[in-house]
Scaffold this motif. Sequence first.
Motif, PDB file in Angstrom:
ATOM      1  N   ALA A 580       0.825  -1.206   0.000  1.00 32.06           N
ATOM      2  CA  ALA A 580       0.000   0.000   0.000  1.00 32.06           C
ATOM      3  C   ALA A 580       0.859   1.256   0.000  1.00 32.06           C
ATOM      4  O   ALA A 580       0.600   2.220  -0.743  1.00 32.06           O
ATOM      5  CB  ALA A 580      -0.941  -0.024   1.208  1.00 32.06           C
ATOM      6  N   ALA A 581       1.930   1.267   0.837  1.00 31.86           N
ATOM      7  CA  ALA A 581       2.814   2.427   0.882  1.00 31.86           C
ATOM      8  C   ALA A 581       3.524   2.637  -0.454  1.00 31.86           C
ATOM      9  O   ALA A 581       3.677   3.777  -0.930  1.00 31.86           O
ATOM     10  CB  ALA A 581       3.828   2.256   2.012  1.00 31.86           C
ATOM     11  N   ALA A 582       3.941   1.535  -1.088  1.00 36.61           N
ATOM     12  CA  ALA A 582       4.625   1.653  -2.380  1.00 36.61           C
ATOM     13  C   ALA A 582       3.701   2.220  -3.438  1.00 36.61           C
ATOM     14  O   ALA A 582       4.108   3.047  -4.281  1.00 36.61           O
ATOM     15  CB  ALA A 582       5.140   0.273  -2.804  1.00 36.61           C
ATOM     16  N   ILE A 583       2.431   1.803  -3.412  1.00 41.62           N
ATOM     17  CA  ILE A 583       1.476   2.325  -4.393  1.00 41.62           C
ATOM     18  C   ILE A 583       1.262   3.819  -4.178  1.00 41.62           C
ATOM     19  O   ILE A 583       1.229   4.610  -5.145  1.00 41.62           O
ATOM     20  CB  ILE A 583       0.153   1.552  -4.290  1.00 41.62           C
ATOM     21  CG1 ILE A 583       0.349   0.109  -4.764  1.00 41.62           C
ATOM     22  CG2 ILE A 583      -0.933   2.227  -5.109  1.00 41.62           C
ATOM     23  CD1 ILE A 583      -0.858  -0.767  -4.553  1.00 41.62           C
ATOM     24  N   ILE A 584       1.141   4.236  -2.913  1.00 46.15           N
ATOM     25  CA  ILE A 584       0.935   5.662  -2.627  1.00 46.15           C
ATOM     26  C   ILE A 584       2.145   6.476  -3.075  1.00 46.15           C
ATOM     27  O   ILE A 584       2.017   7.551  -3.692  1.00 46.15           O
ATOM     28  CB  ILE A 584       0.651   5.865  -1.130  1.00 46.15           C
ATOM     29  CG1 ILE A 584      -0.689   5.211  -0.758  1.00 46.15           C
ATOM     30  CG2 ILE A 584       0.645   7.342  -0.778  1.00 46.15           C
ATOM     31  CD1 ILE A 584      -0.976   5.216   0.725  1.00 46.15           C
ATOM     32  N   ILE A 585       3.354   5.986  -2.770  1.00 50.37           N
ATOM     33  CA  ILE A 585       4.563   6.715  -3.178  1.00 50.37           C
ATOM     34  C   ILE A 585       4.658   6.789  -4.690  1.00 50.37           C
ATOM     35  O   ILE A 585       4.999   7.838  -5.265  1.00 50.37           O
ATOM     36  CB  ILE A 585       5.805   6.022  -2.577  1.00 50.37           C
ATOM     37  CG1 ILE A 585       5.805   6.165  -1.046  1.00 50.37           C
ATOM     38  CG2 ILE A 585       7.091   6.611  -3.153  1.00 50.37           C
ATOM     39  CD1 ILE A 585       6.890   5.373  -0.358  1.00 50.37           C
ATOM     40  N   ALA A 586       4.343   5.692  -5.361  1.00 53.00           N
ATOM     41  CA  ALA A 586       4.413   5.685  -6.823  1.00 53.00           C
ATOM     42  C   ALA A 586       3.430   6.680  -7.421  1.00 53.00           C
ATOM     43  O   ALA A 586       3.751   7.395  -8.379  1.00 53.00           O
ATOM     44  CB  ALA A 586       4.145   4.270  -7.343  1.00 53.00           C
ATOM     45  N   LEU A 587       2.216   6.733  -6.849  1.00 51.37           N
ATOM     46  CA  LEU A 587       1.242   7.704  -7.347  1.00 51.37           C
ATOM     47  C   LEU A 587       1.718   9.131  -7.119  1.00 51.37           C
ATOM     48  O   LEU A 587       1.544  10.010  -7.975  1.00 51.37           O
ATOM     49  CB  LEU A 587      -0.112   7.467  -6.665  1.00 51.37           C
ATOM     50  CG  LEU A 587      -0.855   6.177  -7.052  1.00 51.37           C
ATOM     51  CD1 LEU A 587      -2.111   6.014  -6.196  1.00 51.37           C
ATOM     52  CD2 LEU A 587      -1.229   6.207  -8.534  1.00 51.37           C
TER      53      LEU A 587
END
Length: 597
Positions: A580-587
């Motif tokens: 979830a954190a990786a997806i938020i950072i990527a966005l």
Amino acid sequence: MMGGWLSRPVLSLLILGLAALGMLGWSLRGASRPRAGEYDAAGLRRLALRLYLGAAAGLVLVLAGVGLLLSDYVAASLPLFAGGFGTWITLARRNERFKHESPAIRRVVGAADAALTASLLAGVLLVGNLVAFRYGGRPIDLTVERSHSLSPLTLKALGSLDRPLTLTTYYGRAARSQAQLARVGELADLYRGARPDLVRLSTINPYAEPTAWEELARNVPSVALSPAGGVILQYGEGDDARRTVVRGDELFSLVADESGRTVPDRFTTRFNGEDALTSALIRLVEGKPVRVAFTAGHGEPTGLSGDPRQPSLALWKQRMSALGMRLDDLDTARHPIPDDLALLIIVAPKSPFQPDELAKVQEHMNRGGGVLLLTDSAQAAGLAGLLDPYEVRLGPGRVVDPTYNYNGRMTMVFAPPMGPGGPPHPIADGLGNRAVLVPSAAPLVLKGPGPAGVGEAYPILWTSPGSWVESDPDVSPPVRDAAKDAAGPIVVGLAITGPSTTTGQADGAPKMVVFSSPFLGDDAFVGIEPSNLDLLINASQWLRGKPELVGIAPKTHVALTLTSGPEKRTKLVFVPTVMAAAIIIALGVGTAMARRR
């Protein structure tokens, strides 16, 4: 230990709320006095700091409100929620004109707006659900198995209460015990929702409340025999209260896999909670065991059979015992029928009853006792004398049905719940829309109304219109001969009412129920169709004059539970969080790159 409003969690939350209010007052002091453009750089930094602290104070108030709400202090949580939401509203509205003078102020105002929207939505959902769950009516059950709905029998049993019923749950320290406690608590809430005027709930922790537990153990000594936990039922109050314990192993049972083993990290449990609690409740309401006897000495099936091919009534007898009935085997040729016997059950006798036995049965009925008869030939069983006064006989032949049968076996007929015309009898009405399996049934024939003052017979169970009475047992497959074979629907169950000569009961008192299938209560057929057992229990309760206990028994529910060690639990928590954190950072990175371009 301090209790009530001065308990440690509540006191901590109140102190936290007061501190947040103090921080809020300091942050808002003088924050909006200057006009836009009148702050210098240092003033804007101080204003931004105040806004940060004010937003943090609002967050603390909301979190404190959540803590009070989860501690069941709903009323006390509302002012804290109002204070937190009011803080964010004040910050966003009073400092809107400064957001273009400082990026920090713009971020705080935007965050306050976003937090207000999200918190309002979450707060409304949380408060609404909690208030509805705690104080609302019956919940809406959308599960396929109706796992969170009470059975008709439970609702009728609760409806018959005339004294308070207290359900006290207690469980051990293990994680599985805590999970089971939550499931039992949900069930107890359903009981309270059905009778909020008389049902009370409580929970006791034997380890955290040793004094209260010792006092409870003195009043209910059997709790010491169930250390894994359970539920204590108390019916009434004071010295006249009746108490019983339902152990944890009666509420939950492990289900082995196909190989007969249980997997260490995956196990299936069967939740028998409603059945166990409702059976215990019925026993408490009854007060003392009700005497019921099965006849013996005529080749009747026993309660247990070592040979699965032989008839057995174990499931039927177990169910009756669970409902507080004291079961005996009675040889009517050698012993008289006791005066306090509530119900006499005759199942598939192979040798005939003698005239003196028949006289004993008739005397039992005259005293107001009930008789439940399962046979396909009253003449061969020597019981025709019981039916003749009511103009009832068991005809020759076997009922067959080419459509409503089990696995194409035309003599294993399903009898639908609704018969032709008229309202259903209470015995069958309690089944709802479920059919009954009546194997090898003979036709029940009502020759006409019985003589005045004797009683009356009422059909309660019919086969479908497509069935018929096959008069030739050698025909395979059965083919209806219109000239000889009576067409359906065929009566395969009836109830007989009449006056009692010794108790002074009025006309219409239950006297006898007759089913023309001798295998209706056999374990093999009850396992195929549980409605058979419900029908027999309903007939027993009706004959005892307990129509309020007629209904469909509670079902058991099976659930699969996964267990894991510390390493697996860490992975289950860590992997989704990282993803979830990786997806938020990527966005965020993608959005920043898009803006630069």
